[in-house]
Design a protein around this motif. Sequence first.
Motif, PDB file in Angstrom:
ATOM      1  N   THR A   1      -8.352  -4.756  14.152  1.00 53.24           N
ATOM      2  CA  THR A   1      -7.196  -4.062  14.711  1.00 53.24           C
ATOM      3  C   THR A   1      -6.196  -3.714  13.609  1.00 53.24           C
ATOM      4  OG1 THR A   1      -7.456  -5.154  16.846  1.00 53.24           O
ATOM      5  CG2 THR A   1      -5.281  -4.257  16.354  1.00 53.24           C
ATOM      6  N   LEU A   2      -5.919  -4.652  12.735  1.00 49.19           N
ATOM      7  CA  LEU A   2      -4.981  -4.407  11.633  1.00 49.19           C
ATOM      8  C   LEU A   2      -5.528  -3.341  10.672  1.00 49.19           C
ATOM      9  CD1 LEU A   2      -3.933  -8.082  10.874  1.00 49.19           C
ATOM     10  CD2 LEU A   2      -2.483  -6.290  11.870  1.00 49.19           C
ATOM     11  N   ARG A   3      -6.818  -3.378  10.391  1.00 49.44           N
ATOM     12  CA  ARG A   3      -7.449  -2.417   9.480  1.00 49.44           C
ATOM     13  C   ARG A   3      -7.349  -0.987   9.992  1.00 49.44           C
ATOM     14  NH1 ARG A   3     -11.527  -3.497   5.913  1.00 49.44           N
ATOM     15  NH2 ARG A   3     -11.425  -5.606   5.177  1.00 49.44           N
ATOM     16  N   ALA A   4      -7.427  -0.832  11.303  1.00 48.68           N
ATOM     17  CA  ALA A   4      -7.421   0.508  11.898  1.00 48.68           C
ATOM     18  C   ALA A   4      -6.141   1.271  11.569  1.00 48.68           C
ATOM     19  CB  ALA A   4      -7.609   0.410  13.411  1.00 48.68           C
ATOM     20  N   ALA A   5      -5.067   0.562  11.265  1.00 47.59           N
ATOM     21  CA  ALA A   5      -3.789   1.203  10.964  1.00 47.59           C
ATOM     22  C   ALA A   5      -3.616   1.510   9.476  1.00 47.59           C
ATOM     23  CB  ALA A   5      -2.645   0.308  11.443  1.00 47.59           C
ATOM     24  N   LEU A   6      -4.570   1.128   8.649  1.00 48.12           N
ATOM     25  CA  LEU A   6      -4.421   1.281   7.195  1.00 48.12           C
ATOM     26  C   LEU A   6      -5.094   2.546   6.689  1.00 48.12           C
ATOM     27  CD1 LEU A   6      -5.152  -2.387   6.056  1.00 48.12           C
ATOM     28  CD2 LEU A   6      -2.923  -1.306   6.419  1.00 48.12           C
ATOM     29  N   ASP A   7      -4.518   3.119   5.634  1.00 45.37           N
ATOM     30  CA  ASP A   7      -5.130   4.223   4.910  1.00 45.37           C
ATOM     31  C   ASP A   7      -5.986   3.599   3.806  1.00 45.37           C
ATOM     32  OD1 ASP A   7      -5.807   6.262   3.146  1.00 45.37           O
ATOM     33  OD2 ASP A   7      -3.809   7.178   3.153  1.00 45.37           O
ATOM     34  N   MET A   8      -7.267   3.435   4.077  1.00 49.46           N
ATOM     35  CA  MET A   8      -8.130   2.717   3.141  1.00 49.46           C
ATOM     36  C   MET A   8      -8.369   3.468   1.836  1.00 49.46           C
ATOM     37  SD  MET A   8      -8.603  -0.250   4.076  1.00 49.46           S
ATOM     38  CE  MET A   8      -8.906  -1.422   5.370  1.00 49.46           C
ATOM     39  N   GLN A   9      -8.200   4.777   1.838  1.00 48.25           N
ATOM     40  CA  GLN A   9      -8.294   5.500   0.567  1.00 48.25           C
ATOM     41  C   GLN A   9      -7.102   5.136  -0.319  1.00 48.25           C
ATOM     42  OE1 GLN A   9      -8.850   9.635   1.667  1.00 48.25           O
ATOM     43  NE2 GLN A   9     -11.067   9.388   1.491  1.00 48.25           N
ATOM     44  N   ALA A  10      -5.912   5.085   0.255  1.00 45.17           N
ATOM     45  CA  ALA A  10      -4.727   4.707  -0.515  1.00 45.17           C
ATOM     46  C   ALA A  10      -4.820   3.256  -0.969  1.00 45.17           C
ATOM     47  CB  ALA A  10      -3.466   4.936   0.315  1.00 45.17           C
ATOM     48  N   VAL A  11      -5.293   2.382  -0.093  1.00 45.33           N
ATOM     49  CA  VAL A  11      -5.457   0.973  -0.464  1.00 45.33           C
ATOM     50  C   VAL A  11      -6.431   0.862  -1.638  1.00 45.33           C
ATOM     51  CG1 VAL A  11      -6.340  -1.269   0.309  1.00 45.33           C
ATOM     52  CG2 VAL A  11      -4.854   0.055   1.818  1.00 45.33           C
ATOM     53  N   GLY A  12      -7.545   1.575  -1.569  1.00 46.79           N
ATOM     54  CA  GLY A  12      -8.528   1.542  -2.647  1.00 46.79           C
ATOM     55  C   GLY A  12      -7.975   2.065  -3.961  1.00 46.79           C
ATOM     56  N   ARG A  13      -7.206   3.150  -3.892  1.00 51.20           N
ATOM     57  CA  ARG A  13      -6.581   3.678  -5.120  1.00 51.20           C
ATOM     58  C   ARG A  13      -5.618   2.651  -5.705  1.00 51.20           C
ATOM     59  NH1 ARG A  13      -6.354   8.365  -1.960  1.00 51.20           N
ATOM     60  NH2 ARG A  13      -4.153   7.985  -1.505  1.00 51.20           N
ATOM     61  N   GLY A  14      -4.856   1.993  -4.837  1.00 53.51           N
ATOM     62  CA  GLY A  14      -3.932   0.956  -5.313  1.00 53.51           C
ATOM     63  C   GLY A  14      -4.663  -0.200  -5.957  1.00 53.51           C
ATOM     64  N   MET A  15      -5.769  -0.612  -5.358  1.00 49.89           N
ATOM     65  CA  MET A  15      -6.554  -1.707  -5.941  1.00 49.89           C
ATOM     66  C   MET A  15      -7.116  -1.314  -7.295  1.00 49.89           C
ATOM     67  SD  MET A  15      -8.609  -3.328  -2.747  1.00 49.89           S
ATOM     68  CE  MET A  15      -7.796  -4.427  -1.591  1.00 49.89           C
ATOM     69  N   ALA A  16      -7.614  -0.093  -7.408  1.00 49.30           N
ATOM     70  CA  ALA A  16      -8.144   0.377  -8.693  1.00 49.30           C
ATOM     71  C   ALA A  16      -7.043   0.362  -9.752  1.00 49.30           C
ATOM     72  CB  ALA A  16      -8.731   1.780  -8.538  1.00 49.30           C
ATOM     73  N   ALA A  17      -5.850   0.812  -9.402  1.00 47.70           N
ATOM     74  CA  ALA A  17      -4.733   0.842 -10.353  1.00 47.70           C
ATOM     75  C   ALA A  17      -4.361  -0.566 -10.811  1.00 47.70           C
ATOM     76  CB  ALA A  17      -3.527   1.541  -9.729  1.00 47.70           C
ATOM     77  N   VAL A  18      -4.484  -1.539  -9.925  1.00 43.89           N
ATOM     78  CA  VAL A  18      -4.198  -2.927 -10.284  1.00 43.89           C
ATOM     79  C   VAL A  18      -5.336  -3.507 -11.122  1.00 43.89           C
ATOM     80  CG1 VAL A  18      -3.921  -5.267  -9.350  1.00 43.89           C
ATOM     81  CG2 VAL A  18      -2.706  -3.362  -8.285  1.00 43.89           C
ATOM     82  N   LEU A  19      -6.567  -3.178 -10.758  1.00 40.01           N
ATOM     83  CA  LEU A  19      -7.743  -3.756 -11.408  1.00 40.01           C
ATOM     84  C   LEU A  19      -7.927  -3.310 -12.847  1.00 40.01           C
ATOM     85  CD1 LEU A  19     -10.469  -5.307 -11.273  1.00 40.01           C
ATOM     86  CD2 LEU A  19     -11.474  -3.202 -10.324  1.00 40.01           C
ATOM     87  N   PHE A  20      -7.818  -2.015 -13.113  1.00 42.34           N
ATOM     88  CA  PHE A  20      -8.207  -1.490 -14.427  1.00 42.34           C
ATOM     89  C   PHE A  20      -7.453  -2.098 -15.616  1.00 42.34           C
ATOM     90  CE2 PHE A  20      -9.676   2.531 -12.032  1.00 42.34           C
ATOM     91  CZ  PHE A  20     -10.878   1.927 -11.698  1.00 42.34           C
ATOM     92  N   PRO A  21      -6.171  -2.445 -15.507  1.00 36.26           N
ATOM     93  CA  PRO A  21      -5.506  -3.082 -16.655  1.00 36.26           C
ATOM     94  C   PRO A  21      -5.796  -4.580 -16.818  1.00 36.26           C
ATOM     95  CG  PRO A  21      -3.907  -1.961 -15.216  1.00 36.26           C
ATOM     96  CD  PRO A  21      -5.214  -1.986 -14.508  1.00 36.26           C
ATOM     97  N   LEU A  22      -6.471  -5.205 -15.857  1.00 38.17           N
ATOM     98  CA  LEU A  22      -6.708  -6.648 -15.919  1.00 38.17           C
ATOM     99  C   LEU A  22      -7.682  -7.009 -17.043  1.00 38.17           C
ATOM    100  CD1 LEU A  22      -7.082  -7.596 -12.137  1.00 38.17           C
ATOM    101  CD2 LEU A  22      -5.098  -7.968 -13.625  1.00 38.17           C
ATOM    102  N   PRO A  23      -7.453  -8.130 -17.710  1.00 40.72           N
ATOM    103  CA  PRO A  23      -8.382  -8.578 -18.755  1.00 40.72           C
ATOM    104  C   PRO A  23      -9.817  -8.773 -18.243  1.00 40.72           C
ATOM    105  CG  PRO A  23      -6.335  -9.826 -18.879  1.00 40.72           C
ATOM    106  CD  PRO A  23      -6.251  -8.989 -17.631  1.00 40.72           C
ATOM    107  N   CYS A  24      -9.977  -9.220 -16.999  1.00 42.17           N
ATOM    108  CA  CYS A  24     -11.340  -9.438 -16.483  1.00 42.17           C
ATOM    109  C   CYS A  24     -12.102  -8.117 -16.363  1.00 42.17           C
ATOM    110  CB  CYS A  24     -11.324 -10.199 -15.160  1.00 42.17           C
ATOM    111  SG  CYS A  24     -10.504  -9.357 -13.791  1.00 42.17           S
TER     112      CYS A  24
END
Length: 184
Positions: free
Chosen positions: A12-35
Motif C-alpha cells: 500500500t505504501l509503495r503504490a504512492a511512491l514514484d519508484m523512478q525518482a526513488v531509484g534515481r535518488g538511490m543511484a545518486a547516493v550510491l555512486f559516491p560511496l567507497p563500496c
Amino acid sequence: MTKREARAQARTLRAALDMQAVGRGMAAVLFPLPCWAAAGTVLAFAAMPDEPDTAAILRQALADGKHLLLPHVLSKTAMDWVEIPDLALLRPGAFGILEPPADLPAADPAVFARPLALIPCLATSPDGVRLGRGGGYYDRFLAHYKGAGLLLCPEALLLDELPCDDWDARFAPENILTEKGILR
C-alpha cells in the motif's frame, strides 16, 4: 503484525511512491560511496514496477567496467546469478522480471573480485529486519554470501517494526541505502 499484514502494508505504501525518482535518488547516493568505487562486481536486480528503478545503477556498473550479475530464477526455491554483459540481453523471466537469458551460464559470485550485492526488499526496519516478498530467494543467498552488501529500501518503507524469523536476513543500519542516504 504478521508477515502477510506487513507485506500488505508495504505494498500500500509503495503504490504512492514514484519508484523512478526513488531509484534515481538511490543511484545518486550510491555512486559516491567507497563500496561502489571498490566493487569489481555488482550483484543487482532488474526492478519490477513497484521497486526502486535500478536501470541507472545497472548501466553505470557496465559503464564503469564492473562485472554485473543478475538473478535468473530456476524454480520456486532457487535462483542463479548470471553475468550480463549488455542490458539489451535481458528478457522477461519468472514473475515477469527482466533477467538474463537461460542460455548464459550461471556464475558463482564468490569467484568474482570485490563483490557488492544490492538487495531488494518490500520494507525494512531501522534495526535491519528485511521484509522480502516471501519466496526466500535472497534469504537463502545471503545465508552464504560473504561480500559487501546494501539493502535498497525507499525511505517511506522504513517501518518501525517488522516480524522476523530466524532465517530472515538482517542488515546493519549502515548497510541500508535509501534515496536520502545511508542509515546511521
